[in-house]
Design a protein around this motif. Structure first.
Motif, mmCIF file in Angstrom:
data_model
loop_
_atom_site.group_PDB
_atom_site.id
_atom_site.type_symbol
_atom_site.label_atom_id
_atom_site.label_comp_id
_atom_site.label_asym_id
_atom_site.label_seq_id
_atom_site.Cartn_x
_atom_site.Cartn_y
_atom_site.Cartn_z
ATOM 1 N N ILE A 1 43.534 38.841 20.278
ATOM 2 C CA ILE A 1 42.855 37.726 19.618
ATOM 3 C C ILE A 1 43.327 36.452 20.303
ATOM 4 O O ILE A 1 44.525 36.251 20.501
ATOM 5 C CB ILE A 1 43.157 37.701 18.117
ATOM 6 C CG1 ILE A 1 42.689 39.018 17.489
ATOM 7 C CG2 ILE A 1 42.501 36.504 17.451
ATOM 8 C CD1 ILE A 1 43.141 39.233 16.079
ATOM 9 N N ARG B 1 32.806 46.021 14.497
ATOM 10 C CA ARG B 1 33.850 45.627 13.538
ATOM 11 C C ARG B 1 35.193 46.117 14.060
ATOM 12 O O ARG B 1 35.314 47.241 14.537
ATOM 13 C CB ARG B 1 33.588 46.238 12.169
ATOM 14 C CG ARG B 1 32.490 45.554 11.440
ATOM 15 C CD ARG B 1 32.511 45.924 9.957
ATOM 16 N NE ARG B 1 31.424 45.226 9.318
ATOM 17 C CZ ARG B 1 30.446 45.829 8.668
ATOM 18 N NH1 ARG B 1 30.434 47.144 8.541
ATOM 19 N NH2 ARG B 1 29.485 45.128 8.114
ATOM 20 N N VAL C 1 43.015 33.725 11.487
ATOM 21 C CA VAL C 1 41.923 34.051 12.404
ATOM 22 C C VAL C 1 40.611 33.594 11.787
ATOM 23 O O VAL C 1 40.355 33.801 10.604
ATOM 24 C CB VAL C 1 41.882 35.563 12.705
ATOM 25 C CG1 VAL C 1 40.656 35.924 13.530
ATOM 26 C CG2 VAL C 1 43.150 35.986 13.430
ATOM 27 N N ASN C 2 39.753 32.957 12.598
ATOM 28 C CA ASN C 2 38.475 32.456 12.098
ATOM 29 C C ASN C 2 37.420 32.531 13.195
ATOM 30 O O ASN C 2 37.697 32.972 14.308
ATOM 31 C CB ASN C 2 38.635 31.021 11.562
ATOM 32 C CG ASN C 2 39.108 30.061 12.627
ATOM 33 O OD1 ASN C 2 38.402 29.818 13.611
ATOM 34 N ND2 ASN C 2 40.310 29.512 12.460
ATOM 35 N N ILE D 1 33.781 35.973 17.655
ATOM 36 C CA ILE D 1 34.006 36.326 16.241
ATOM 37 C C ILE D 1 33.021 35.558 15.385
ATOM 38 O O ILE D 1 32.862 34.354 15.534
ATOM 39 C CB ILE D 1 35.453 35.991 15.825
ATOM 40 C CG1 ILE D 1 36.431 36.859 16.623
ATOM 41 C CG2 ILE D 1 35.637 36.178 14.319
ATOM 42 C CD1 ILE D 1 37.888 36.500 16.418
ATOM 43 N N VAL E 1 35.177 37.181 9.374
ATOM 44 C CA VAL E 1 36.542 37.652 9.127
ATOM 45 C C VAL E 1 36.696 37.839 7.628
ATOM 46 O O VAL E 1 36.347 36.940 6.852
ATOM 47 C CB VAL E 1 37.607 36.632 9.622
ATOM 48 C CG1 VAL E 1 39.015 37.146 9.341
ATOM 49 C CG2 VAL E 1 37.427 36.323 11.095
ATOM 50 N N GLU F 1 39.337 42.645 8.604
ATOM 51 C CA GLU F 1 38.179 43.144 9.333
ATOM 52 C C GLU F 1 37.504 41.983 10.038
ATOM 53 O O GLU F 1 37.143 40.994 9.409
ATOM 54 C CB GLU F 1 37.205 43.815 8.371
ATOM 55 C CG GLU F 1 35.992 44.404 9.053
ATOM 56 C CD GLU F 1 35.086 45.100 8.072
ATOM 57 O OE1 GLU F 1 35.305 46.296 7.822
ATOM 58 O OE2 GLU F 1 34.186 44.415 7.530
ATOM 59 N N ILE F 2 37.346 42.121 11.338
ATOM 60 C CA ILE F 2 36.719 41.090 12.157
ATOM 61 C C ILE F 2 35.406 41.648 12.684
ATOM 62 O O ILE F 2 35.382 42.720 13.287
ATOM 63 C CB ILE F 2 37.617 40.677 13.328
ATOM 64 C CG1 ILE F 2 38.930 40.067 12.800
ATOM 65 C CG2 ILE F 2 36.903 39.719 14.271
ATOM 66 C CD1 ILE F 2 39.950 39.792 13.882
ATOM 67 N N THR F 3 34.315 40.938 12.440
ATOM 68 C CA THR F 3 33.022 41.305 13.002
ATOM 69 C C THR F 3 32.772 40.384 14.193
ATOM 70 O O THR F 3 32.914 39.166 14.082
ATOM 71 C CB THR F 3 31.903 41.147 11.953
ATOM 72 O OG1 THR F 3 32.265 41.904 10.796
ATOM 73 C CG2 THR F 3 30.580 41.644 12.496
ATOM 74 N N ALA F 4 32.429 40.987 15.320
ATOM 75 C CA ALA F 4 32.273 40.212 16.552
ATOM 76 C C ALA F 4 31.168 40.802 17.401
ATOM 77 O O ALA F 4 30.788 41.958 17.240
ATOM 78 C CB ALA F 4 33.591 40.194 17.329
#
Length: 109
Positions: free
Chosen positions: A12, A61, A73-74, A88, A91, A101-104
């Protein structure tokens, strides 16, 4: 959260702005914020037609065990995985500090 599924390393990154000593211009650089093992869950891939240019995009994800270093994290951050840079756009916390959980999305071409 099953730790055994967290078998992919992601980095990240957060943008920092510094001033170039020679020109005085602001320069944006990306620095690692955290390196974590994550579960990678592909969501979709698709093509977009924009200004006569076709581009392919994949959305995924990334699920990680919650750590205080990940709490900030943002969507202004990004991550790198599988030789791609991922933007990203979502979040969320899983449970109460169980995971994140990060969706990117990334271009696949």
């Amino acid at each position: 959260m099953q730790a055994g599924k967290h078998n992919r390393r992601v980095v990240i990154q957060r943008a920092t702005v510094t001033q170039d000593a020679g020109s005085g211009e602001n320069v944006e650089t990306w620095a690692p914020l955290a390196t974590e093992f994550a579960e990678v869950v592909p969501l979709s891939d698709g093509e977009r037609i924009k200004a006569a240019e076709v581009s392919a995009e994949i959305t995924t994800r990334f699920r990680m065990t919650w750590k205080s270093s990940l709490s900030t994290v943002n969507a202004k951050d990004r991550l790198t995985f599988d030789s791609k840079t991922w933007d990203i756009w979502g979040v969320k916390e899983i449970g109460f500090r169980q995971g994140i959980e990060i969706t990117a999305s990334a271009r696949s071409d």
